[in-house]
Design an enzyme around this catalytic site. Structure first.
Site, mmCIF file in Angstrom:
data_model
loop_
_atom_site.group_PDB
_atom_site.id
_atom_site.type_symbol
_atom_site.label_atom_id
_atom_site.label_comp_id
_atom_site.label_asym_id
_atom_site.label_seq_id
_atom_site.Cartn_x
_atom_site.Cartn_y
_atom_site.Cartn_z
ATOM 1 N N THR A 126 -3.028 5.622 -4.270
ATOM 2 C CA THR A 126 -1.904 6.361 -3.681
ATOM 3 C C THR A 126 -0.607 6.114 -4.448
ATOM 4 O O THR A 126 0.133 7.059 -4.722
ATOM 5 C CB THR A 126 -1.682 5.970 -2.205
ATOM 6 O OG1 THR A 126 -1.640 4.557 -2.102
ATOM 7 C CG2 THR A 126 -2.802 6.485 -1.343
ATOM 8 N N ASP A 177 0.831 -1.186 0.000
ATOM 9 C CA ASP A 177 0.000 0.000 0.000
ATOM 10 C C ASP A 177 0.876 1.251 0.000
ATOM 11 O O ASP A 177 1.663 1.461 0.922
ATOM 12 C CB ASP A 177 -0.890 -0.034 1.241
ATOM 13 C CG ASP A 177 -1.892 1.098 1.244
ATOM 14 O OD1 ASP A 177 -2.681 1.169 0.294
ATOM 15 O OD2 ASP A 177 -1.853 1.925 2.171
#
Ligand code: ADP
Ligand code: MG
Length: 547
Positions: free
Chosen positions: A99, A66
């Site tokens: 992101t 992530d």
């Protein structure tokens, strides 16, 4: 000590030891730092991206792909690099997914800007060009986006699957996507002609279990707490719930100053008094009509005993955030002073029950008055897997929320990025002046997503990119790279979908950060933040700071 010359007299404007770099040097340093940050997340992009193992200063290990988590855990010091970390945060807060893409594109925009600066294109011109390109890119996204009908949950599910495809949990992505969609729809509400939903209304709890396939959706709230006393019922239907931000204990300090015990009968009297105070507390709860008490603080053994005798269920030391959720869900008001408790403060739930999950007991509060509270209970086999699952589920929840609020999708696999790139290249020719170069640079920067997806899948980015460019040229809007098969495909047919919201936000977060960094041509840092001297022997400060 920095100074400027004013009529031959040096005017001191900065504190001694301040560090300053200007012009191209400052730009170069900032851009380099930001590029390094972007480079660090590249290999994590897409379903074939790699995971990162992050070890913090306590030796705790996080395994994740992530983007935001990677950057959060990295202890970035450089101020320009920190601005790129901010990109990930903005992206996460605004859209919840995308992101890594946002950071990669920002890095690429900076890289291209630097090439232009070297060719003597002024930073202001680059910024103007990037601004034009950003607007055109967003307009293109709006144009190609496909509206979806929320009644057809298929798209929501596919988007949730795409959000989880690149994560450790990919094996269970379909199963988890189903739970995520149900959870988000349960908390969505109509807002005029649209819908709105809040990710915070979906609680996520983790408990080590057999496998992620045991993860469940609970129509209510789960407290990671047991019922305090074995004599209390384990199950209460039609629960009337009191929420206390107070303790059911006697604060020992209250007595310290007041009581001096001299004789044994005084001890007895003292204990009696304590007992009767605790009984008074229990009676207060009985009088309110509550049959469940959830307490943010402690509950004395004696008070537990009195409550158990009345068949009242109690849970102690519940988290403040849980109590707040419960208040919202059950309609109870949180009472801080027990003396104020009355029947009006009680909330309602159809069922309160303690259940054994793995080796722990948890308390389930289901069928609350306001069903806008659901819990996903993650049951992966290790805490580390559960932590990454929680992050993936967060992304998927955000994606579904994005779609509920703006029901438009685009296909993935870099198809939209390439479509924007194509449109921008054409658009550049209509832009006059050197801004044209910047618009072109923006178009090229978007291709970095194709390159990165291909590289991470072990494919040749040059071949793939040229094939995709020509397909988009021929009008195949959704031509992209299906990385699991390693082939160029129509991504809308493959079913890899992402919310328009996420893609728009990627463009906004990336270009805004890039423009902000390009605009800086003067870095003035205090002593504390100064860069290490280039010449350690000479006591110089990187050639700056003193003149
Ligand atoms: N099966 C797939 N084939 C190709 N690309 C995919 C596939 N699934 C997801 N993607 C792409 O992966 C990218 C998202 O990767 P991810 O690692 O989640 O990064 P981000 O943090 O940017 O969301 C998106 O561009 C998405 O279109
Ligand atoms: Mg993602």
């Amino acid at each position: 000590m920095s100074s400027i010359q004013s009529g031959g007299v040096p005017v001191l404007i900065l504190k001694e030891g301040s560090n300053r770099s200007r012009g191209r040097e400052a730009q170069h340093a900032n851009i380099t730092a930001a590029k390094i940050v972007a480079e660090s997340v590249r290999s994590a992009l897409g379903p074939k991206g790699m995971d990162k193992m992050l070890v913090d200063s306590f030796g705790d290990v996080t395994i994740t792909s992530d983007g935001r988590t990677i950057l959060d855990e990295m202890d970035v010091q450089n101020p320009a690099a920190k601005m790129l970390v901010e990109v990930a945060k903005t992206q996460d807060n605004e859209a919840g997914d995308g992101t890594t893409s946002a950071v990669i594109i920002a890095g690429e925009l900076l890289s291209k800007a630097e090439e232009l600066i070297e060719k003597d294109v002024h930073p202001t011109v680059i910024i103007d060009g990037y601004q034009l390109a950003q607007e055109k890119a967003l307009e293109t996204l709006e144009k190609i986006a496909i509206p979806v009908d929320l009644k057809n949950q298929d798209y929501l599910k596919k988007a949730a699957i795409t959000a989880m495809a690149s994560k450790l949990v990919a094996e269970y992505k379909e199963y988890l996507a189903d739970i995520v969609v149900k959870a988000m729809l349960a908390v969505a509400e109509k807002d005029g002609s649209r819908y709105k939903a809040d990710v915070d209304d979906v609680r996520v709890e983790k408990k080590t279990g057999e496998s992620l396939g045991e993860t469940t959706l609970i129509n209510g709230i789960v407290l990671d707490k047991e019922i305090v006393h074995s004599g209390m019922p384990k199950r209460v239907e039609k629960a009337k719930i009191a929420l206390l931000d107070a303790s059911l204990e006697i604060e020992k300090t209250e007595f310290d100053a007041k009581i001096t015990i001299e004789r044994p009968d005084q001890i007895e009297a003292f204990l009696k008094q304590e007992e009767s105070m605790l009984k008074g507390m229990a009676d207060k709860i009985v009088a309110s009509g509550a049959n469940v008490v959830i307490c943010q603080k402690g509950i004395d053994d004696m008070a537990q005993h009195f409550l158990a005798r009345k068949g009242i269920v109690a849970v102690r030391r519940a988290k403040k955030s849980d109590i707040e959720k419960l208040a919202k869900a059950t309609g109870a008001s949180i009472v801080t002073n027990l003396q104020d408790l009355s029947s009006k403060d009680l909330g309602y739930a159809a069922l309160v029950e303690e259940r054994k999950i793995a080796d722990d007991k948890m308390t389930f509060i289901e069928g609350a008055k306001n069903p806008k509270a659901v819990t996903i209970l993650i049951r992966g086999s290790t805490p580390r897997l559960n932590a990454e699952t929680e992050r993936s589920i967060h992304d998927a929840l955000c994606v579904v929320r994005d779609l509920i609020q703006e029901p438009k999708i685009v296909a993935g696999g870099s198809a939209p990025e390439l479509e924007m790139s194509k449109v921008l290249k054409k658009y550049a020719e209509t832009v006059s002046g050197r801004e044209q170069l910047a618009v072109k640079a923006f178009a090229e920067a978007l291709e970095s997503i194709t390159n990165t997806l291909a590289e991470n899948a072990g494919l040749d980015p040059i071949d793939i990119l040229s094939e995709l460019r020509s397909r988009h040229e021929k009008g195949e809007t959704w031509a992209g790279i299906e990385v699991l098969e390693g082939k160029v495909r129509d991504m809308s047919k493959v079913g890899v979908f992402e919310p328009l919201t996420v893609k728009k936000q990627i463009i906004k977060s990336a270009s805004e950060a890039a423009m902000m960094i390009i605009k800086i041509d003067d870095v003035i840092a205090s002593q504390k933040m100064k860069a290490p001297p280039i010449d350690p022997g000479g006591g110089g400060m990187g050639g700056m700071g003193e003149y």
